[in-house]
Design a protein around this motif. Structure first.
Motif, short mmCIF file in Angstrom:
data_model
loop_
_atom_site.label_atom_id
_atom_site.label_comp_id
_atom_site.label_asym_id
_atom_site.label_seq_id
_atom_site.Cartn_x
_atom_site.Cartn_y
_atom_site.Cartn_z
N LYS A 502 0.83 -1.21 0.00
CA LYS A 502 0.00 0.00 0.00
C LYS A 502 0.87 1.26 0.00
O LYS A 502 0.55 2.23 -0.70
CB LYS A 502 -0.93 -0.02 1.22
CG LYS A 502 -2.01 -1.09 1.14
CD LYS A 502 -2.81 -1.19 2.43
CE LYS A 502 -3.62 0.04 2.68
NZ LYS A 502 -4.47 -0.10 3.89
N ASP A 523 -4.51 5.39 -12.83
CA ASP A 523 -4.83 4.03 -12.41
C ASP A 523 -3.97 3.01 -13.14
O ASP A 523 -3.44 2.07 -12.54
CB ASP A 523 -6.32 3.78 -12.67
CG ASP A 523 -6.75 2.40 -12.20
OD1 ASP A 523 -7.09 2.26 -11.01
OD2 ASP A 523 -6.76 1.46 -13.02
N TYR A 572 -8.36 -7.00 -2.09
CA TYR A 572 -8.43 -5.78 -1.30
C TYR A 572 -7.48 -4.72 -1.85
O TYR A 572 -7.77 -3.51 -1.78
CB TYR A 572 -8.09 -6.08 0.17
CG TYR A 572 -9.08 -7.02 0.83
CD1 TYR A 572 -10.34 -6.58 1.22
CD2 TYR A 572 -8.75 -8.37 1.03
CE1 TYR A 572 -11.25 -7.46 1.82
CE2 TYR A 572 -9.64 -9.25 1.63
CZ TYR A 572 -10.89 -8.79 2.02
OH TYR A 572 -11.79 -9.63 2.60
N GLU A 575 -9.32 -3.14 -4.65
CA GLU A 575 -10.28 -2.16 -4.14
C GLU A 575 -9.56 -0.91 -3.65
O GLU A 575 -10.06 0.22 -3.84
CB GLU A 575 -11.09 -2.78 -2.99
CG GLU A 575 -12.00 -3.93 -3.42
CD GLU A 575 -12.68 -4.59 -2.23
OE1 GLU A 575 -12.44 -4.13 -1.09
OE2 GLU A 575 -13.44 -5.55 -2.45
N PHE A 576 -8.40 -1.08 -3.04
CA PHE A 576 -7.64 0.06 -2.54
C PHE A 576 -7.25 0.98 -3.69
O PHE A 576 -7.40 2.22 -3.61
CB PHE A 576 -6.40 -0.45 -1.81
CG PHE A 576 -5.49 0.63 -1.32
CD1 PHE A 576 -5.86 1.43 -0.25
CD2 PHE A 576 -4.27 0.86 -1.93
CE1 PHE A 576 -5.02 2.43 0.20
CE2 PHE A 576 -3.43 1.86 -1.49
CZ PHE A 576 -3.81 2.64 -0.42
N THR A 578 -8.70 1.16 -6.61
CA THR A 578 -9.93 1.72 -7.15
C THR A 578 -10.39 2.92 -6.33
O THR A 578 -10.85 3.94 -6.87
CB THR A 578 -11.04 0.65 -7.18
OG1 THR A 578 -10.61 -0.44 -8.02
CG2 THR A 578 -12.34 1.23 -7.71
N ASN A 579 -10.27 2.82 -5.01
CA ASN A 579 -10.73 3.90 -4.14
C ASN A 579 -9.90 5.17 -4.30
O ASN A 579 -10.44 6.28 -4.22
CB ASN A 579 -10.68 3.45 -2.68
CG ASN A 579 -11.74 2.41 -2.37
OD1 ASN A 579 -12.77 2.34 -3.04
ND2 ASN A 579 -11.49 1.57 -1.37
N ILE A 580 -8.59 5.03 -4.54
CA ILE A 580 -7.76 6.23 -4.63
C ILE A 580 -7.73 6.81 -6.04
O ILE A 580 -7.36 7.97 -6.21
CB ILE A 580 -6.32 5.95 -4.16
CG1 ILE A 580 -5.63 4.92 -5.05
CG2 ILE A 580 -6.30 5.51 -2.71
CD1 ILE A 580 -4.17 4.70 -4.67
N THR A 581 -8.11 6.02 -7.05
CA THR A 581 -8.11 6.54 -8.43
C THR A 581 -9.52 6.75 -8.98
O THR A 581 -9.68 7.40 -10.01
CB THR A 581 -7.36 5.58 -9.37
OG1 THR A 581 -8.01 4.30 -9.39
CG2 THR A 581 -5.91 5.42 -8.92
N ASN A 582 -10.52 6.18 -8.31
CA ASN A 582 -11.92 6.29 -8.76
C ASN A 582 -12.12 5.71 -10.15
O ASN A 582 -12.95 6.19 -10.93
CB ASN A 582 -12.37 7.76 -8.76
CG ASN A 582 -12.43 8.33 -7.36
OD1 ASN A 582 -12.83 7.65 -6.42
ND2 ASN A 582 -12.02 9.59 -7.21
#
Length: 811
Positions: A502, A523, A572, A575-576, A578-582
């Motif tokens: 991470k 991304d 996960y 998903e991590f 995806t969450n920071i790049t949208n």
């Protein structure tokens, strides 16, 4: 007759002409009589004219005499009267003389006073004339004195204006004075002096600008950084206005300053003194640091003197030279960020100055000149950055360099310079940054793996449990229900590695900031870099640990467990990201993470290493085997080395409880097969030339110990006697020799359900050959001692039949 008439006619004409000339002489002014007399001499009868002239003179004399005779009596009377007046005139003369004498005596003082008054009036007139002349000369002298003062105080442009007024307005009024002629002669020298001095000031200015370019650039970059920070605040709080001046505002303010620092200004420094204002709320404008008046004055002076083109060429030539010096990076620039910062500050300072000159002068520099310089600067800067950044191995320095390049580009973009190539180059540096990150994380992973104890993480409280779960996504309802203390199945390197992945993603994200990339590009960049981290860096680290010489089975088992959990955590990580790049994973062209492959490969390598390690341990125990192949005693227990080996295997497979069932079963089966194969090789090795039935009995006890271990189910999941099949070859071979059941073997050989199906005739023959000369030591053959020939015959017969089987089998 005719001739006489002609002569008479000519005589009459001459007489008439002479008469006319005489009339003209009598009536014409004396000053104009010359042409008339000339006409007399032009003819040929001037003798006759003289005669006529004499005749006319006599006539006039007679007339004068007649008139005098006519007036004579009156003349006499007048003389008589004059004689009477004579006496009275004498008396009057005496009286006048006496009166004059008295007057002279009485007016002597007055004459003296008048003479003095005359002299005074003369002096007064001279003084007045002198004052008038001085009033004409004084402005000239004052202007000349003002000119010298202006040149002395280096106010060159006002001096040039004064010189122009002096030459065209004042000097023509007093041009006849000698000092004015001296001034007129000095005017070209003064102009040249002003020209030289102003050029000297320009050179000083250019030198000062060259030395202080980094300060100007530093201020401009601070200004750009401040604007970026304010823009971020505005994005978060749109109602809050920015206090920073825009570029247009900066020029407006600076234009006001130009009026005070115009050619009439008395200041002539290149760089103004500015104190360190880091603690101030607002960074001063970059142009506020510079007094451009030397440039303006020199430009105006050369323009007035008609040498503007010379000045422009000189200025551009010198600035090109300075640009080349500025664009030459120091050799050790790559060692520290300050080296890059100073390099960028100098470049920004140079172009801030040129941009300001472009906007505040008319034609000194033009857009084409600026664009040419910028193209050269851009190519040299990019080349220098590519070269020096390639030496950088610290990702933090590369990241700081990227931020500095972005600030450098943003600063110059504010001034209208195209910077797309800089951002393109940053994409190249991004790859290098990724490589430096991978090297750094290789060390991080190595330290984590080297410092791990490869034991499940123990927790003694709910707080510790939540801390671990907070670091790594793990859910296990059964573990949650267990009382404390309890253990997680994985060791500490799992949450550490997960968090470092991470951190790596965060580090990749930091580089993508301010690069004007789309979310999809960011991304994609993060996913590709993360894939490299997983498939190359982490994979190599895991492989190095697995292949380490001193790695133990416990560590290998824990690695398999750890990689299993890390593999599950890949979703996960998806998903991590995806969450920071949208950017959703389902988006077209989205790169997938290949972490599962990495962990599977590591797990497979660990499994293979477990198998290899187990086999090596078995080999180490087998090296302790010390069989007496010629013994005749029958043993009653298994060999010590084998007992120890079985104990080791039991304890080892007890650790495999947390391994996936298939892995534990494969490891157990592999160990048993290797053990069976090694025992077979031990029995058949060439160094054992002879063996007895007693030795076989002892060997049989050892094999039975192995079979007992296989039947005990060291690893759950095997069906019935599956694990025992690993020793089936040994079992059938030993049963054949111990029971001496050759008739059955030879009779049933080749049949699918034969009793000794797994006994190879070659193996049986090899072992049989080793027993030929040991019959006398074998108790079983004690009944045949009295007939040694029958025993040898029996063995020879069996050997012959075995050779027949082998021959028929090969054929």
């Amino acid at each position: 007759m005719e001739r006489g008439k002609m002569a008479e006619a000519e005589s009459l004409e001459t007489a008439a002409e002479h008469e006319r000339i005489l009339r003209e002489i009598e009536s014409t002014d004396t000053a104009c009589i010359g042409p008339t007399l000339r006409s007399v001499y032009d003819g040929e009868e001037h003798g006759r004219f003289m005669e006529k002239l004499e005749t006319r003179i006599r006539n006039h004399d007679r007339e004068i005499e007649k008139m005098c005779n006519f007036h004579y009596q009156g003349f006499v009377d007048s003389i008589t009267e004059l004689l009477k007046v004579r006496g009275e005139a004498q008396k009057l003369k005496n009286q006048v003389t006496d009166t004059n004498r008295k007057l002279q005596h009485e007016g002597k003082e007055l004459v003296i006073a008048m003479e003095e008054l005359k002299q005074c009036r003369l002096q007064q007139r001279n003084i007045s004339a002198t004052v008038d002349k001085l009033m004409l000369c004084l402005p000239v002298l004052e202007m000349y004195s003002k000119l010298r003062d202006q040149m002395k105080t280096k106010r060159h442009y006002p001096a040039l204006k004064t010189l122009e007024h002096l030459e065209h307005t004042y000097l023509p009024q007093v041009s006849h004075y000698r000092f004015c002629k001296v001034m007129v002669d000095n005017i070209p020298k003064l102009r040249e002096e002003i020209k030289d001095v102003s050029m000297s000031d320009l050179k000083d200015f250019l030198e000062s600008i060259r030395k202080h370019s980094d300060k100007i650039g530093e201020t401009a970059m601070k200004q750009a950084q401040q604007q970026r920070n304010l823009d971020n605040i505005v994005l978060q709080q749109p109602r809050i206005g920015s206090k920073r001046k825009s570029k247009k505002d900066a020029y407006t303010i600076f234009d006001t300053e130009i009026e005070s620092t115009s050619p009439k200004s008395e200041q002539d420094s290149g760089i103004l003194d500015v104190e360190d204002e880091e603690d101030d709320e607002e960074v001063p404008g970059a142009q506020d640091l510079v007094d451009f008046s030397p440039v303006y004055r020199c430009l105006h002076i050369y323009s007035v003197l008609g040498a503007r083109e010379t000045f422009e060429n000189y200025y551009r030539k010198q600035r090109r030279k300075q640009a080349r010096l500025v664009l030459q990076p120091p050799s050790n620039m790559h060692e520290t960020l300050d080296g890059y910062r100073k390099y960028f500050n100098q470049i920004v300072g140079f172009f801030v100055v040129e941009d300001h000159i472009l906007h505040t002068t008319q034609g000194l520099v033009n857009r084409a000149y600026i664009d040419e310089l910028w193209e050269m600067a851009l190519s040299k800067t990019i080349a220098a950055l590519r070269t020096h950044s390639s030496y950088c191995s610290d990702p933090n320095l590369v990241l700081d360099l990227k931020n500095l390049i972005v600030l450098f580009a943003d600063t110059l973009q504010v001034y209208g310079f195209p910077v797309n190539q800089l951002f393109d180059m940053l994409l190249e540096i991004r790859d290098q940054y990724s490589e430096t990150l991978l090297k750094k994380w290789a060390g991080i992973f190595r330290n984590i793996l080297d410092s791990d104890n490869y034991s499940p993480i123990p927790v003694t409280s709910e707080e510790m449990y939540k801390k671990v779960v907070g670091q790594f996504p793990f859910q296990d309802t059964e573990l949650e229900k267990q009382p404390f203390p309890k253990k997680f199945p994985f060791s500490e390197f799992v949450p550490k590695v997960y968090n470092q992945i991470k951190e790596f993603i965060y580090a990749c994200l930091k580089f993508s900031e301010d690069l004007h990339l789309s979310s999809t590009e960011v991304d994609d960049m993060i996913r590709k870099s993360t894939n490299l981290l997983l498939t190359r860096t982490l994979s190599n680290s895991l492989q190095n640990v697995i292949k380490r010489k001193n790695i133990g089975l416990t560590e290998l088992v824990q690695i398999i467990i750890n990689t299993t959990h890390l593999e599950k955590s890949c979703k996960y990580l998806e998903e991590f990201i995806t969450n920071i790049t949208n950017v959703l994973p389902e988006t077209v062209h989205t790169t997938k993470l290949y972490g599962t492959t990495t962990f599977k490969d590591a797990r497979h390598a660990a499994e293979e290493e477990i198998y290899t390690n187990l086999n090596q341990k078995i080999d180490q125990f087998l090296q302790l085997a010390d069989y007496d192949w010629m013994t005749g005693d029958l043993g009653n227990k298994a060999s010590d080395y084998l007992v120890d080996l079985i104990a080791f295997l039991r304890s080892t497979f007890a650790v495999f409880t947390h391994l996936p069932g298939k892995v534990a079963q494969t490891a157990c089966m592999s160990a048993c097969k290797h053990l069976a194969t090694s025992l077979m090789q031990l029995l058949l090795e060439a160094e054992v030339r002879q063996l007895t039935l007693g030795a076989l009995q002892q060997f049989n006890l050892d094999v039975r110990e192995c079979e007992q271990f296989a039947r005990s189910g060291p690893v759950p999941g095997f069906q019935e006697d599956t694990l025992q099949l690993a020793f089936i070859d040994l079992r059938q071979l030993l049963d054949l020799f111990i029971q001496w059941d050759w008739s059955t073997y030879l009779a049933d050989y080749g049949q699918p359900n034969c009793k000794y199906l797994r006994v190879n005739p070659v193996t049986a023959l090899t072992l049989l050959e080793k027993m030929k000369d040991t019959s006398r030591k074998n108790n079983m053959f004690a009944q045949f001692r009295k007939n040694e020939r029958d025993k040898q015959k029996l063995i020879d017969t069996v050997a012959k039949q075995l050779r027949g089987l082998i021959s028929s089998h090969h054929s």
